[in-house]
Design a protein around this motif. Sequence first.
Motif, PDB file in Angstrom:
ATOM      1  N   PRO A  79      29.478  28.626  55.208  1.00  0.00           N
ATOM      2  CA  PRO A  79      28.462  28.249  54.215  1.00  0.00           C
ATOM      3  C   PRO A  79      28.060  29.449  53.355  1.00  0.00           C
ATOM      4  CG  PRO A  79      27.476  28.425  56.389  1.00  0.00           C
ATOM      5  CD  PRO A  79      28.947  28.676  56.563  1.00  0.00           C
ATOM      6  N   GLN A  80      26.935  29.353  52.677  1.00  0.00           N
ATOM      7  CA  GLN A  80      26.524  30.332  51.654  1.00  0.00           C
ATOM      8  C   GLN A  80      26.582  31.781  52.166  1.00  0.00           C
ATOM      9  OE1 GLN A  80      25.078  27.417  52.262  1.00  0.00           O
ATOM     10  NE2 GLN A  80      24.244  26.497  50.391  1.00  0.00           N
ATOM     11  N   VAL A  81      26.938  32.679  51.243  1.00  0.00           N
ATOM     12  CA  VAL A  81      27.093  34.096  51.582  1.00  0.00           C
ATOM     13  C   VAL A  81      26.172  34.965  50.731  1.00  0.00           C
ATOM     14  CG1 VAL A  81      29.500  33.760  52.246  1.00  0.00           C
ATOM     15  CG2 VAL A  81      28.961  34.438  49.899  1.00  0.00           C
ATOM     16  N   ARG A  82      26.032  36.216  51.157  1.00  0.00           N
ATOM     17  CA  ARG A  82      25.306  37.214  50.361  1.00  0.00           C
ATOM     18  C   ARG A  82      26.301  37.808  49.360  1.00  0.00           C
ATOM     19  NH1 ARG A  82      20.402  38.444  52.550  1.00  0.00           N
ATOM     20  NH2 ARG A  82      20.098  37.999  54.771  1.00  0.00           N
ATOM     21  N   ILE A  83      26.147  37.468  48.103  1.00  0.00           N
ATOM     22  CA  ILE A  83      27.058  37.948  47.063  1.00  0.00           C
ATOM     23  C   ILE A  83      26.631  39.337  46.609  1.00  0.00           C
ATOM     24  CG2 ILE A  83      27.897  37.543  44.723  1.00  0.00           C
ATOM     25  CD1 ILE A  83      27.525  34.547  45.237  1.00  0.00           C
ATOM     26  N   ASP A  84      27.576  40.283  46.651  1.00  0.00           N
ATOM     27  CA  ASP A  84      27.289  41.657  46.253  1.00  0.00           C
ATOM     28  C   ASP A  84      28.525  42.200  45.548  1.00  0.00           C
ATOM     29  OD1 ASP A  84      26.774  44.374  45.997  1.00  0.00           O
ATOM     30  OD2 ASP A  84      25.825  44.549  47.970  1.00  0.00           O
ATOM     31  N   GLY A 111      28.826  38.788  54.108  1.00  0.00           N
ATOM     32  CA  GLY A 111      28.356  38.035  55.267  1.00  0.00           C
ATOM     33  C   GLY A 111      27.579  36.803  54.846  1.00  0.00           C
ATOM     34  N   LEU A 112      27.192  36.006  55.812  1.00  0.00           N
ATOM     35  CA  LEU A 112      26.421  34.805  55.529  1.00  0.00           C
ATOM     36  C   LEU A 112      25.030  35.169  55.021  1.00  0.00           C
ATOM     37  CD1 LEU A 112      27.234  32.582  58.651  1.00  0.00           C
ATOM     38  CD2 LEU A 112      28.271  32.470  56.373  1.00  0.00           C
ATOM     39  N   SER A 113      24.524  34.382  54.096  1.00  0.00           N
ATOM     40  CA  SER A 113      23.136  34.534  53.657  1.00  0.00           C
ATOM     41  C   SER A 113      22.224  33.900  54.694  1.00  0.00           C
ATOM     42  CB  SER A 113      22.942  33.836  52.308  1.00  0.00           C
ATOM     43  OG  SER A 113      23.071  32.426  52.470  1.00  0.00           O
ATOM     44  N   ASP A 114      20.922  34.039  54.508  1.00  0.00           N
ATOM     45  CA  ASP A 114      19.980  33.411  55.450  1.00  0.00           C
ATOM     46  C   ASP A 114      20.178  31.893  55.480  1.00  0.00           C
ATOM     47  OD1 ASP A 114      18.920  35.890  56.035  1.00  0.00           O
ATOM     48  OD2 ASP A 114      17.189  35.676  54.700  1.00  0.00           O
ATOM     49  N   ILE A 115      20.390  31.306  54.302  1.00  0.00           N
ATOM     50  CA  ILE A 115      20.614  29.856  54.236  1.00  0.00           C
ATOM     51  C   ILE A 115      21.918  29.492  54.936  1.00  0.00           C
ATOM     52  CG2 ILE A 115      21.149  27.931  52.681  1.00  0.00           C
ATOM     53  CD1 ILE A 115      19.238  29.179  50.657  1.00  0.00           C
ATOM     54  N   GLY A 116      22.966  30.264  54.659  1.00  0.00           N
ATOM     55  CA  GLY A 116      24.250  29.994  55.281  1.00  0.00           C
ATOM     56  C   GLY A 116      24.195  30.106  56.791  1.00  0.00           C
ATOM     57  N   ARG A 117      23.507  31.138  57.282  1.00  0.00           N
ATOM     58  CA  ARG A 117      23.403  31.326  58.735  1.00  0.00           C
ATOM     59  C   ARG A 117      22.631  30.169  59.370  1.00  0.00           C
ATOM     60  NH1 ARG A 117      24.010  34.746  62.783  1.00  0.00           N
ATOM     61  NH2 ARG A 117      22.472  34.799  64.455  1.00  0.00           N
TER      62      ARG A 117
END
Length: 201
Positions: free
Chosen positions: A9-14, A23-29
């Motif tokens: 699911p959603q990731v931390r885009i950098d 890695g996964l974002s808070d929402i993705g995790r």
Amino acid sequence: MRALYVTHPQVRIDANVPVPLWGLSDIGRQRALDFAARDIVPRGAMIFSSRETKAMQLADIVAASIGALVLTDHLMAENDRSATGFLPPALFEETADRFFAEPEVSVDGWERAIDAQHRIVGTVQTALASVPKGAAAVFCGHGAVGTLLKCHVAGRPISRDEDQSRHGDRGGGNCFSFDLKAMKLGCEWTAMEDFQPGWFG
């Protein structure tokens, strides 16, 4: 053998970090944790993952819910896009459209879709050969190669119409069940929140 393919699911885009290390974002995790808590994956299942950070984080969460280990393979990675690196969203979507539309062409230096398809199908075949009779298999990976696998199993041409963004949650975190030996899909891309236990196993 019925198997399940699940995308991160959603990731931390950098833009300053290589995409495979995102890695996964808070929402993705949280979505991954909620999925694991729904008992979709039966105990005794074997969990396979790409070695990209976001996929391994998803796999670790799923595996922890059933007390399993994660087997990783770099050949389960997303299509190689290192030639361009990070692309702004609009340009990425345009390039991805071309990737699927011209599967035998290296779009801007990206891995060809046909090559990525051969890679993911072969890797899944090899992994399934190691799964004990009666056990389930779960593959934690990525949207593009997952779509290429789905096209192969369904006997459909490579097309972005088959992509998870066209059927499931646009943020990722989608799944489909399949039987590679029988060349049969159990379902189309389905958001992990909507996937039902009876569709797998």
